[in-house]
Design a protein around this motif. Structure first.
Motif, PDB file in Angstrom:
ATOM      1  N   UNK A  34      34.063  17.078  30.306  1.00 56.15           N
ATOM      2  CA  UNK A  34      33.096  15.979  30.405  1.00 56.15           C
ATOM      3  C   UNK A  34      32.462  15.695  29.049  1.00 56.15           C
ATOM      4  N   UNK A  35      32.164  16.764  28.305  1.00 57.07           N
ATOM      5  CA  UNK A  35      31.602  16.563  26.961  1.00 57.07           C
ATOM      6  C   UNK A  35      32.602  15.855  26.064  1.00 57.07           C
ATOM      7  N   UNK A  36      33.871  16.260  26.126  1.00 61.92           N
ATOM      8  CA  UNK A  36      34.892  15.593  25.333  1.00 61.92           C
ATOM      9  C   UNK A  36      35.103  14.151  25.748  1.00 61.92           C
ATOM     10  N   UNK A  37      34.963  13.865  27.052  1.00 61.45           N
ATOM     11  CA  UNK A  37      35.115  12.494  27.522  1.00 61.45           C
ATOM     12  C   UNK A  37      34.012  11.594  26.973  1.00 61.45           C
ATOM     13  N   UNK A  38      32.793  12.098  26.941  1.00 59.32           N
ATOM     14  CA  UNK A  38      31.679  11.294  26.427  1.00 59.32           C
ATOM     15  C   UNK A  38      31.788  11.097  24.912  1.00 59.32           C
ATOM     16  N   UNK A  39      32.474  11.977  24.229  1.00 57.29           N
ATOM     17  CA  UNK A  39      32.661  11.819  22.786  1.00 57.29           C
ATOM     18  C   UNK A  39      33.751  10.808  22.443  1.00 57.29           C
ATOM     19  N   UNK A  40      34.464  10.324  23.435  1.00 55.60           N
ATOM     20  CA  UNK A  40      35.541   9.332  23.225  1.00 55.60           C
ATOM     21  C   UNK A  40      35.223   8.077  24.028  1.00 55.60           C
ATOM     22  N   UNK A  41      34.481   7.149  23.449  1.00 51.57           N
ATOM     23  CA  UNK A  41      34.047   5.959  24.192  1.00 51.57           C
ATOM     24  C   UNK A  41      35.200   5.120  24.730  1.00 51.57           C
ATOM     25  N   UNK A  42      36.307   5.016  23.972  1.00 51.69           N
ATOM     26  CA  UNK A  42      37.427   4.208  24.443  1.00 51.69           C
ATOM     27  C   UNK A  42      38.028   4.791  25.727  1.00 51.69           C
ATOM     28  N   UNK A  43      38.197   6.114  25.741  1.00 56.26           N
ATOM     29  CA  UNK A  43      38.718   6.749  26.938  1.00 56.26           C
ATOM     30  C   UNK A  43      37.727   6.640  28.084  1.00 56.26           C
TER      31      UNK A  43
END
Length: 617
Positions: A34-43
């Protein structure tokens, strides 16, 4: 018959420890993702966090079903549940026939509805009411109530009758569910999921008016959908047993719904009142641990109490959260209030994550029971039913906001030209149109913010995501005609499509409709309340009488009665804390410090005078 308990062997205890370790590790892995997802706005723009958690659960379920032979786990659970309903005591011998590790594994991969309703759902709804802007919610309460009550009934029955037409046309193939089964399925699929809506829209920080409309409707919608589903389930069972009395069931539904509609919010508010009085009379500010623990119990106790009285725990805990923020929090110490806010948010976030994770883990328990035609038509019917409820209700609600508006300038012009009109005996086209415009109805300025524009209607229709609530209801679908598994698998696939596909396209829809996103709700509410003062009979009654009873007075260094208008509870606590610090500072101030302050003030006066002289020169 009393069956003696068998102690677990060392091997079984080891398996249980390994399974719990696997669950905690999986949850930690999801949080890291979830942290990695929030760090990638496009994804993150097309994959929401609930969708990501759901995909992780599906992947793990696929791996377990492939390597561990998981296909019969759900069958065993269903057989145990059926035996329990029939009163068979042999279900208590499960540990004699199966290992404890397998039983826990079945529980982990079967999404038990009891864990969902009594473990995960209460903290989510309590925190939602706790963080909700109460003034904005009640500003749109008429629209929210219309969507939740009338809209849910329209959506459920529309979906059921559409599927009835599809069945009569022969488009479902060999699958022919009964008419009451289709109506019951329509009732459960009409339940929009609060968790899904919050997971998608809250992260986008959409317009507060839109967010409160969507969230308020989804929170109250669940209660109505559950009552409708339970009533239709009873009708379905009695019809199968040839004991159906339709008039009696309709009467009981009306009575049950009325009791729940009135009793559930009242129970949540009254429970908050009594709890506030307890915190007022018992000064627990010097015992922070006890104070915090008692406050955290609010996340579960009202929900369980409502279920004991056969009310809606969903509505009760939601209104309890709103009332707790308003009446109980001012009686707490500053540290406890801040800690409780963080604890409520953390528990709600973990519960949301666990719900979608368990939903994904249970996917491959029904690998060979998909009715694809029914799933496709059911998904389309649910969208049509949702549209038939949202758009007509929005239209009539906007019409109810309009008033007959008279333009004073046009009236003066008409009066001035009255003599010429009478003398000429005719009326020009411009004068006729002006007088015609006086008779039209329009929304007054004070109600403009309550109007639902077309783009809000589109979002309300699209954001009615089906989620864990509908799936939990499907797990309790009556199996009188042997179609329970088909309804469960159909609901599961529709939920997956809603969360993954429609939830993923929500961001694109918001951009396409030019919905405001990235709005700071606190700053927006401050600006909104500068333009609008809260007033009314209830607000005056609340300030004059309720606060006197449930909130501490000024003698305890707690500011109680908020002024008429907006007052953020968090800001009230911050102000209280700083006032206490200032009072302590006044007590501890020495004479030398006072002399230093007076000298500093004199210096400031001298500087001010010199600046004034220079300005004059």
């Amino acid at each position: 018959t009393v069956i003696p308990k068998r102690r677990l062997s060392k091997m079984e205890e080891h398996k249980i420890s390994v399974l719990f370790l696997a669950i905690v590790s999986l949850l930690a892995t999801v949080l890291v993702f979830a942290k990695g997802l929030h760090d990638r706005p496009k994804l993150n723009s097309f994959l929401s966090e609930p969708g990501m958690v759901l995909l992780v659960g599906i992947a793990v379920s696929l791996v377990v079903s492939f390597f561990a032979g998981f296909n019969d786990f759900v069958d065993a659970n269903e057989a145990a549940a059926a035996a329990a309903d029939a009163g068979d005591d042999n279900i208590f011998k499960m540990y004699d026939e199966n290992e404890a590790g397998e039983s826990i594994l079945k529980l982990m991969f079967s999404f038990p509805k009891e864990v969902f309703f009594f473990g995960f759902l209460p903290p989510i709804l309590f925190n939602s009411g706790y963080e909700l802007q109460r003034e904005m919610f009640f500003r749109h309460i008429k629209a929210i109530g219309a969507f939740a009550v009338i809209g849910t009934v329209i959506s459920g029955f529309s979906t059921g009758f559409i599927l009835y037409g599809v069945r009569e046309a022969g488009w479902l193939g060999d699958f022919e569910p009964a008419t009451l089964e289709l109506l019951t399925f329509g009732a459960l699929i009409a339940a929009t999921d609060t968790v899904s809506v919050l997971g998608v829209l809250k992260s986008k920080q959409v317009d507060p008016h839109l967010f409160n409309l969507v969230f308020g409707e989804s929170a109250l919608n669940d209660a109505v959908a559950l009552v409708l589903f339970n009533s239709l389930s009873k009708v379905l069972v009695e019809d199968a047993n040839n004991n159906l009395n339709l008039a009696y069931e309709a009467k009981m539904f009306a009575i049950e719904f009325s009791v729940i509609a009135v009793g559930s919010p009242a129970l949540g508010i009254i429970f908050s009142f009594f709890t506030a009085i307890i915190f007022k009379k018992m000064d627990l500010r010097k015992h922070a641990a006890i104070e915090l623990c008692l406050y955290i119990l609010l996340m579960y106790v009202p929900y369980m109490l409502a279920e004991v009285f056969h009310l809606s725990g969903i509505v009760t805990i939601f209104f309890c959260g709103m009332s707790a923020r308003r009446y109980i929090e001012p009686n707490l110490s500053f540290a406890t209030a801040k800690s409780a806010e963080a604890v409520f948010h953390a528990i709600a976030y973990l519960s949301e994550t666990c719900i979608f994770l368990c939903l994904g883990l249970s996917c491959f328990g029904y690998i060979e029971r998909f009715q694809w035609r029914f799933i496709a038509f059911g998904f389309v019917a649910s969208l049509i039913g949702r549209a038939l409820s949202i758009y007509p209700i929005s239209f009539f609600y906007n019409c109810s906001l309009k008033e007959r508006v008279t333009d004073s300038l046009l009236a003066l012009d008409d009066d001035a030209s009255l003599g010429s009109i009478q003398s000429s005996g005719s009326m020009s086209s411009s004068q006729h149109s002006a007088r015609k415009r006086q008779k039209t109805r329009s929304t007054p300025k004070r109600r403009k913010d309550r109007k639902i524009p077309p783009r809000f209607m589109h979002v309300l229709w699209f954001a009615g995501l089906r989620g864990a609530v509908a799936y939990a209801c499907a797990k309790n679908f009556p199996n009188v005609y042997g179609h329970e598994n088909d309804m469960v698998t159909s609901t599961m696939v529709i939920v997956l499509i809603n969360v993954l596909v429609m939830g993923g396209f929500t961001d694109a829809l918001l951009n396409c409709l030019q919905i405001r996103m990235g709005v700071d709700e606190k700053e927006y509410m401050k600006t909104w309340h500068k333009q609008r003062k809260l007033k009314g009979t209830f607000h005056r009654f609340e300030n004059e009488y309720i606060y006197e009873v449930v909130v501490r007075d000024v003698e305890n260094d707690v500011p109680v009665k908020p002024k008429l208008g907006y007052q953020n509870p968090t800001e009230t606590i911050d102000t209280m804390y700083h006032l206490q610090i200032m009072e302590l500072a006044k007590i501890d101030t020495t004479d030398s410090q006072s002399e230093m302050d007076s000298e500093a003030m004199q210096g400031m006066v001298v500087e001010t005078k010199s600046e004034t002289k220079s300005e004059r020169s």
